[in-house]
Design an enzyme around this catalytic site. Structure first.
Site, PDB file in Angstrom:
ATOM      1  N   GLN A   1       0.869  -1.005   0.054  1.00 35.56           N
ATOM      2  CA  GLN A   1       0.031  -0.114  -0.005  1.00 35.56           C
ATOM      3  C   GLN A   1       0.915   1.286  -0.029  1.00 35.56           C
ATOM      4  O   GLN A   1       1.492   1.765   0.963  1.00 35.56           O
ATOM      5  CB  GLN A   1      -0.706   0.032   1.370  1.00 35.56           C
ATOM      6  CG  GLN A   1      -2.015  -1.378   1.295  1.00 35.56           C
ATOM      7  CD  GLN A   1      -2.846  -1.261   0.323  1.00 35.56           C
ATOM      8  OE1 GLN A   1      -3.485  -0.323   0.175  1.00 35.56           O
ATOM      9  NE2 GLN A   1      -2.850  -2.593  -0.392  1.00 35.56           N
TER      10      GLN A   1
ATOM     11  N   ALA B   1     -11.869   2.995   4.355  1.00 34.60           N
ATOM     12  CA  ALA B   1     -10.678   2.205   3.590  1.00 34.60           C
ATOM     13  C   ALA B   1      -9.901   2.984   2.488  1.00 34.60           C
ATOM     14  O   ALA B   1     -10.244   4.004   2.157  1.00 34.60           O
ATOM     15  CB  ALA B   1     -11.551   1.006   3.193  1.00 34.60           C
ATOM     16  N   HIS B   2      -9.000   2.037   2.136  1.00 37.00           N
ATOM     17  CA  HIS B   2      -8.139   2.616   1.151  1.00 37.00           C
ATOM     18  C   HIS B   2      -8.658   3.182  -0.284  1.00 37.00           C
ATOM     19  O   HIS B   2      -9.445   2.316  -0.622  1.00 37.00           O
ATOM     20  CB  HIS B   2      -6.793   1.482   0.948  1.00 37.00           C
ATOM     21  CG  HIS B   2      -7.483   0.289   0.399  1.00 37.00           C
ATOM     22  ND1 HIS B   2      -6.311  -0.762  -0.191  1.00 37.00           N
ATOM     23  CD2 HIS B   2      -8.412  -0.451   0.423  1.00 37.00           C
ATOM     24  CE1 HIS B   2      -6.910  -1.805  -0.507  1.00 37.00           C
ATOM     25  NE2 HIS B   2      -8.289  -1.597  -0.218  1.00 37.00           N
ATOM     26  N   GLY B   3      -8.263   4.310  -0.753  1.00 34.10           N
ATOM     27  CA  GLY B   3      -8.544   4.491  -2.016  1.00 34.10           C
ATOM     28  C   GLY B   3     -10.081   5.394  -2.113  1.00 34.10           C
ATOM     29  O   GLY B   3     -10.394   5.767  -3.129  1.00 34.10           O
TER      30      GLY B   3
END
Lengths: 347, 347, 347
Positions: C197, C238-240
């Site tokens: 990540q 969360a990511h993104g």
């Protein structure tokens, strides 16, 4: 050094009775799976009856009337309470090593009671007060004007914002945050303006709060956790909530702003209560449910939105039978059409 | 310094193939949106096909058989695995700066392996053990008798209560709390007495745990996280849970006390599993669902309470058609009444 | 020292009007329950009308046209906005005590603006940048290359992973973790391989994030929180994810990876949004609901899976009437059978 106890001695300590050999000795308590001949195990949940039968435990703690053939049993009227007593006996609390770490930073005019322990890298804000035998573990950060009662333990890395009060004999687990600002914004033309949160959090005596849970300060007045209440991990209690005494909130439950919950409230895991509601005493909310309306004393609810638990159960059954309902309707339609064909029309 | 790679070189490294110009070079990996002519991007989710067509990327990593006209493609059988490999190539891990900060506090009889890093304001309890190349970042607090395996990284502000064991090659993110007391109380006459939680938490090798998640210690024995399992942020795992290896728990999922989950369990976001259940291997629980009964190997469930996923989908359809069912019933009733009028009564 | 204000003075400050005695003075703001004759209280939620009538408050802030017989009223067009203004007036922010604690650890090449405050046991990573008047409270840990904007406050124990950017005038509450690794794994033959990540988290200006919430770094590019958005406690992003400006996310809400939410999104408590979705501007998701598909601008949804709110309400009503439907069907069946008996069969 291992201490061993005779079953009849243990029975006396818990106010129970031995069924089997009163002279059998045990040296500790273990799970049904792990227990050996010198361990006492326990059967407090009927789900584990088979595991109890197969256990290698030397003796088993049971409730009144439980049958386990060929076993030395320690019988108690309230076996789970007895288990708590026995665990306290076999695992006494380590003594508190009183003293303030040279690596802690204590503000001005802090009142420190007798035999207080403060760990390294803890910060105690000005004018705060630590009761006798309070334990503030490493990395805790207390703002100004906080109060921690006697015999209360703050585990590592607890944060109390300024003005927070925690009563006596509380256990606050690692990562808990008490007194952060409530979620209050006045929206005007699509922009959210912060409403200052100038109240505080007050936690009464004998409360336990699980790891990484949060209780926000009230906008005005206080967010209040009643005495004897037990709160699990990752629970969120919003600003202005009042939670009655002796309540149980399971993991990841949440209570929205200004809700008032009565004494002996039980929230299942991941349950939620909407803001500004009033719930009576002794209310139980099933896991994963969400309450969107006021509830009277003793209500037992489930679902989203939460309704009476029995009604919710029936609605699940109805839902399950929906396909059957559809096919019965289809059949009736066919039969009715057949009848209509056999009757002379009126046109 | 920028390193660039030819597509055919990358293809060899990931065991894939070039479709297009093998001599094209790329200098990094970027999202479809951000990628320029010197970037490799990727299409691993068909949802982004249009974005891939419009991307300015110099080359695109795709799965076998994917079509993207006029593009230099890097094709891989498992494109997401290949993406992981390529990101490792372009973003090598920074070297660990071994050494113990003078601002860390190390207890007595702590065993420190080779090339260990301990950051400032970390506290390591007596008799704990840090494996070779372990990284304990700033502000972590480890109780007594903890064990951290080789090559494991604890991000800032992780708390391990006394006795917690974490295996090798684990990544524990900031704010995680392992080993806080389980939520165990014996209720008698409306008062909740704490049941001592004297077990511990054991995390096997190759586990990753996301920010602010919590795993509670067992009352007795251990709460156990199987090797290779990956746990997202704000997940709660209660006391006595056993989670099988290679499981995936998405954000805000929760598992209640003493539940046993098999290998390769998948819990969607905000999913829950009730206490004392047994779930087989390879079980999948959809996001936002809650499991209230035992499940066999391979079960795929959804809903609250969770039922077979296909049945749940059908029940959603039935629910949607309820208004139609009501109107069909109404029509039948009218037609039946008309028939009844035309037939002579018996009274 | 207590400052008191005349109602007509307050009216002028908030652009409102006095109904009653303009010369009445108040010294503070209090809840309806706690307010005495020298306090101003407020009625912004009709639920509390009765409490307002019974309140001991010297004066009450109300919306336009509200009636409260025999009371001195301060009337405002937007009473909740006025309340925010009045609380700011009575509770001015304490002055920031600029200065860097000798117990903080500042890395190399850190750029520190004017009048910055850094508390004890805070760690600032190399090459990070702290804007003018930024406040980094005790125990915060910032990785390398972080940026904190002017007038932003990080409450105790906030963690920013390397590369995280937080804009100006933000308030980040205790225990928040920004920039931990997203939950990205490539599964092959049942094993989960970490996908590096390597993106970051970017938080725009005027954002507030509640205690113990987490925002993960993107795999590539950025996870982005739009300006003016307000996020409650224990929320997971969360990511993104891209969250549009001026959004409100209530407690324990969660947004899965790569979802894109528009401006003025509102998520109720414990609501969820699945990964990779696109939600338009002005979307509202009811508490405890979960969105599993894209939504257009202005959508108001509820349920799991979330559907149009009005349709969801009707389906609840249908569900409630299912038992009645069953009994009506039963009755039809009986009547139809009776008819069939009276008609001669064809066989």
């Amino acid at each position: 050094m291992v201490t061993s106890y005779r079953l009849d001695d243990l029975a006396q300590r818990i106010g129970g009775e031995v069924r089997g050999d009163p002279g059998r000795t045990v040296r500790g308590v273990a799970t049904l799976e792990d227990a050996g001949p010198h361990d006492l195990s326990f059967l407090t949940n009927p789900r584990y009856r088979r595991a109890a039968a197969a256990s290698g435990a030397g003796a088993i703690l049971v409730g009144a009337g439980a049958e386990l053939a060929g076993r030395d049993l320690l019988e108690a009227r309230e076996p789970y309470v007895a288990l708590a007593q026995l665990l306290e006996l076999f695992h006494p609390q380590p003594a508190v090593h009183a003293g303030i770490s040279p690596d802690a930073r204590i503000g001005e005019d802090v009142r420190v009671g007798r035999d207080v322990q403060v760990g390294p890298f803890a910060v105690i804000g000005d004018r705060s007060e630590l009761g006798d035998r309070a334990v503030i573990e490493a990395g805790c950060i207390l703002g100004r004007d906080c109060r921690v009662g006697c015999d209360t333990r703050l585990s590592p890395r607890v944060v109390l914002y300024g003005g927070t009060q925690v009563g006596a004999r509380c256990i606050i687990h690692a990562g808990v945050v008490l007194g952060a600002d409530g979620f209050g914004f006045a929206t005007s033309s699509g922009k959210h303006r912060k409403v200052p949160q100038v109240g505080r959090v007050v936690v009464d005596d004998d409360v336990e709060i699980g790891a990484n849970s949060t209780v926000d300060r009230a906008m005005l007045g206080q967010t209040h956790i009643g005495s004897g209440s037990k709160i699990d991990d990752l629970v969120m209690i919003a600003h202005g909530v009042r939670l009655g005494p002796d309540s149980l909130l399971a993991g990841q439950a949440g209570i929205a702003g200004s809700a008032r919950l009565g004494a002996r409230t039980t929230l299942g895991g991941q349950a939620g209560v909407a803001g500004h509601l009033e719930l009576g005493d002794g209310v139980t909310v099933a896991a994963k449910s969400a309450v969107f309306r006021d509830l009277p004393d003793g209500a037992f609810v489930a679902g989203v939105p939460a309704i009476d638990h029995a009604v919710w159960k029936r609605s699940l059954v109805s839902l399950k039978r929906l396909p059957e309902l559809r096919s019965r309707l289809q059949e009736l339609q066919t039969r009715l059409a057949a009848l209509e064909q056999r009757l002379p029309g009126e046109d």
